[in-house]
Every structure is written in structure tokens, then in C-alpha cells.
Scaffold this motif. Sequence first.
Motif, mmCIF file in Angstrom:
data_model
loop_
_atom_site.group_PDB
_atom_site.id
_atom_site.type_symbol
_atom_site.label_atom_id
_atom_site.label_comp_id
_atom_site.label_asym_id
_atom_site.label_seq_id
_atom_site.Cartn_x
_atom_site.Cartn_y
_atom_site.Cartn_z
ATOM 1 N N PRO A 83 56.972 2.307 -65.932
ATOM 2 C CA PRO A 83 55.493 2.503 -65.634
ATOM 3 C C PRO A 83 55.074 3.502 -66.922
ATOM 4 C CG PRO A 83 56.898 4.178 -64.760
ATOM 5 C CD PRO A 83 58.044 3.596 -65.376
ATOM 6 N N LYS A 84 53.514 3.382 -66.736
ATOM 7 C CA LYS A 84 52.981 4.306 -67.735
ATOM 8 C C LYS A 84 53.315 5.763 -67.245
ATOM 9 C CE LYS A 84 48.230 3.570 -68.077
ATOM 10 N NZ LYS A 84 46.906 3.542 -67.583
ATOM 11 N N ILE A 85 53.526 6.569 -68.470
ATOM 12 C CA ILE A 85 53.718 7.770 -68.015
ATOM 13 C C ILE A 85 52.763 8.808 -68.737
ATOM 14 C CG2 ILE A 85 55.626 9.698 -68.354
ATOM 15 C CD1 ILE A 85 57.779 7.479 -68.820
ATOM 16 N N ARG A 86 52.264 9.897 -68.012
ATOM 17 C CA ARG A 86 51.357 10.613 -68.484
ATOM 18 C C ARG A 86 51.876 11.941 -68.442
ATOM 19 N NH1 ARG A 86 45.791 8.960 -65.544
ATOM 20 N NH2 ARG A 86 45.094 11.054 -66.509
ATOM 21 N N PHE A 87 51.376 12.885 -69.123
ATOM 22 C CA PHE A 87 51.832 14.348 -69.014
ATOM 23 C C PHE A 87 51.306 14.933 -67.877
ATOM 24 C CE2 PHE A 87 52.221 13.610 -73.866
ATOM 25 C CZ PHE A 87 53.441 14.091 -74.116
ATOM 26 N N TYR A 88 51.868 15.665 -67.268
ATOM 27 C CA TYR A 88 51.524 16.423 -66.221
ATOM 28 C C TYR A 88 50.477 17.626 -66.366
ATOM 29 C CZ TYR A 88 51.929 19.151 -61.668
ATOM 30 O OH TYR A 88 51.677 19.859 -60.539
ATOM 31 N N GLN A 89 50.460 18.240 -67.480
ATOM 32 C CA GLN A 89 49.814 19.284 -67.673
ATOM 33 C C GLN A 89 48.382 18.973 -67.985
ATOM 34 O OE1 GLN A 89 52.681 18.794 -68.823
ATOM 35 N NE2 GLN A 89 54.222 20.196 -68.512
ATOM 36 N N GLU A 90 47.318 19.930 -67.950
ATOM 37 C CA GLU A 90 46.123 19.832 -68.689
ATOM 38 C C GLU A 90 45.458 18.749 -68.598
ATOM 39 O OE1 GLU A 90 46.773 21.434 -72.326
ATOM 40 O OE2 GLU A 90 47.387 23.440 -71.729
ATOM 41 N N GLU A 91 45.018 17.948 -69.516
ATOM 42 C CA GLU A 91 44.340 16.831 -69.488
ATOM 43 C C GLU A 91 44.932 15.479 -69.079
ATOM 44 O OE1 GLU A 91 44.739 18.497 -72.362
ATOM 45 O OE2 GLU A 91 42.971 19.312 -73.166
ATOM 46 N N ARG A 92 45.999 15.596 -68.643
ATOM 47 C CA ARG A 92 46.725 14.511 -68.235
ATOM 48 C C ARG A 92 46.923 13.272 -69.093
ATOM 49 N NH1 ARG A 92 47.910 14.445 -62.792
ATOM 50 N NH2 ARG A 92 48.135 16.577 -62.161
ATOM 51 N N LEU A 93 47.004 13.601 -70.521
ATOM 52 C CA LEU A 93 47.219 12.684 -71.591
ATOM 53 C C LEU A 93 48.057 11.678 -71.342
ATOM 54 C CD1 LEU A 93 46.435 15.120 -74.645
ATOM 55 C CD2 LEU A 93 44.871 13.686 -73.192
ATOM 56 N N ILE A 94 48.171 10.578 -72.087
ATOM 57 C CA ILE A 94 49.218 9.598 -72.215
ATOM 58 C C ILE A 94 50.469 9.988 -72.718
ATOM 59 C CG2 ILE A 94 49.791 7.202 -72.535
ATOM 60 C CD1 ILE A 94 46.823 6.513 -72.409
ATOM 61 N N GLN A 95 51.551 9.891 -72.221
ATOM 62 C CA GLN A 95 53.007 10.144 -73.018
ATOM 63 C C GLN A 95 53.574 8.890 -73.434
ATOM 64 O OE1 GLN A 95 56.001 12.099 -70.770
ATOM 65 N NE2 GLN A 95 57.230 12.446 -72.588
#
Length: 302
Positions: free
Chosen positions: A119-131
Motif C-alpha cells: 500500500p501507500k505508506i505515510r508517516f504517522y507523525q505530524e504532517e502525515r508525509l509520504i514514506q
Amino acid sequence: MNKISIITINYNGFADTCALIESIPENDLLEVIVVDNASRTDEATVLSERYPHISVVRSKRNLGFAGGNNLGIEAATGKHLFFLNNDTVMEGTETQKMQALQMLVSRLESSESIGVVCPKIRFYQEERLIQFAGYTPLSAVTVRNRAIGCGEADRGQYDIPHPTPYAHGAAMMVKREAINKAGLMPECYFLYYEELDWSMMFRHAGYELWYEPACTIFHKESQTTGQDSPLRTYYLTRNRLLFARRNGKFPTKQLSFFYQIAMVGPRDILRSLFHLRTRHARATLSGIADFLRNHLAERYVR
């Protein structure tokens, strides 16, 4: 939809594991398996009592990322196995989550040649940026690559599914038949690079790996080892060399060994010493030394 076995590893990460379990829908089509990798306290029993609908496998020793997941594979009964780090969570309504999982299954089933989907993975913290929105190819010499979109805001720019050369270990769904053909996750790495090597095994077995953005997973990242720990430094140093050994070809493999041992290793050690990070310097040196010791002894079979 056929049954999905969701497999995650717990190692002294009770709070994160609970958050993940609570984010997964309780549905007859989902089988949740937690492998407790010899946590210091008996977190397995507590998890079983708190969440009676899940299955918990307690390992007597820490088998590492690959070994823990392989235990989960042995316990799983689903046709599709979804490997999730315990520091990830799903978001949305129950219906939305089930629909997202169905999209991963649909991508897997869209072709016999597709064996793995992420899947698409995004960082959980703050701005929810793409990982992660797929990977670039690994350099045969540096044994490094990059995650597409990492650090970018999600504006829908990576919402088209596409093949990816490697799976991301934090979230990957795999066909059971692909595992039967390619083999279990290689346990010689213990931490880091095993999912990249496993990706190579799937590709050698004739399977494609895909990125499917219709499902998004949120990742807290490196909650177990720490984002900048000596343990992480050790395994990344050792395992880049190990990956080159297992997957490189002559003469590129030898060039990679020279680059990593004679150039990158001394540079990283000196940089760590300059910043008074002696534990990181020792970790880099130990990673190189342990690889050479096992390389000369021709170990690292699995």
C-alpha cells in the motif's frame, strides 16, 4: 474475498501493538496473528486476554524480523498474508478499511504474475508525509535506493498503481502460493534488508511486485530499534554487505565490497568519532567485521 491473515511482530512494543490491533476491523474474513518475539515480559498472554479474537504466537527467543514473520506464516491460514509492522495503524471507518484491504487483494488477483503488493505508506507523525510510494532500483555497488515520494505531502501525485522492484517491510501483502514457490523470508539478516532480499526471491520465482495506493497505512517507524541507534547502524552496515554477497554478480559484487568496506566504513567510523558517537563507530566496525568473519566461513545460508 478470501481470508486475509494479518501478521505482525511484537517485541517489547505492547502499546504500539495494541494500537495496531484496535485499528484492524473485527471481521470473519480477517485473521490477526501476533508473534511475540521473546519480549522481556510475557506480553503474549496479556495480548491474548485483552484481544480474544486474535491469535498470539510466543517465541522463546528473538528470531528477528524474518524469523518472527516466518512463525506467523506457519500459523496463518489465509490465502493472502498481510505483513504489518506493529508500529503501523489503519485509519478510516470499518467499511473503508475493508474496502482498502479488498483493493490490495484485487491488485494481487489481477494477474497470476503479481505475487506481492504494497500500500501507500505515510508517516504517522505530524504532517502525515509520504514514506513510500514504491521504490527505485538498488544500486549494485552502494546497495542503496530511495523510496519514491518520501518526505512529500500527499497531494494525490502518487495515486496511480505501478510495479515496484522491492516491497516495503512495514506493509506488504503476499500470495501464499508465491511464498510456497519463492520460499520463506531469509532469516540471515535478522533486521533490515530481509524484505529486499525476499523481493529478489519473488522476482527470481517469476513474480512481479506492485504498489497499490488505494490502501494507505500510517507508520510510526523504528519504534523498536530507534531511528538512529547503534543497533540499527550495525545491521545496516552488515546487511548491505550481505545483500551484495547474496544478490550481486561478479565483478560488481567485488566492487561493492571494496566500496563499502574500504570507503564507506572508514568514513562512517571517522564521522561518528568526530561527533563523539563512539557506540556508532563500534557498531559500524562490528558490522563489517562480523560480515567478513561469516563471509570467510561461508555462512549466511538462509
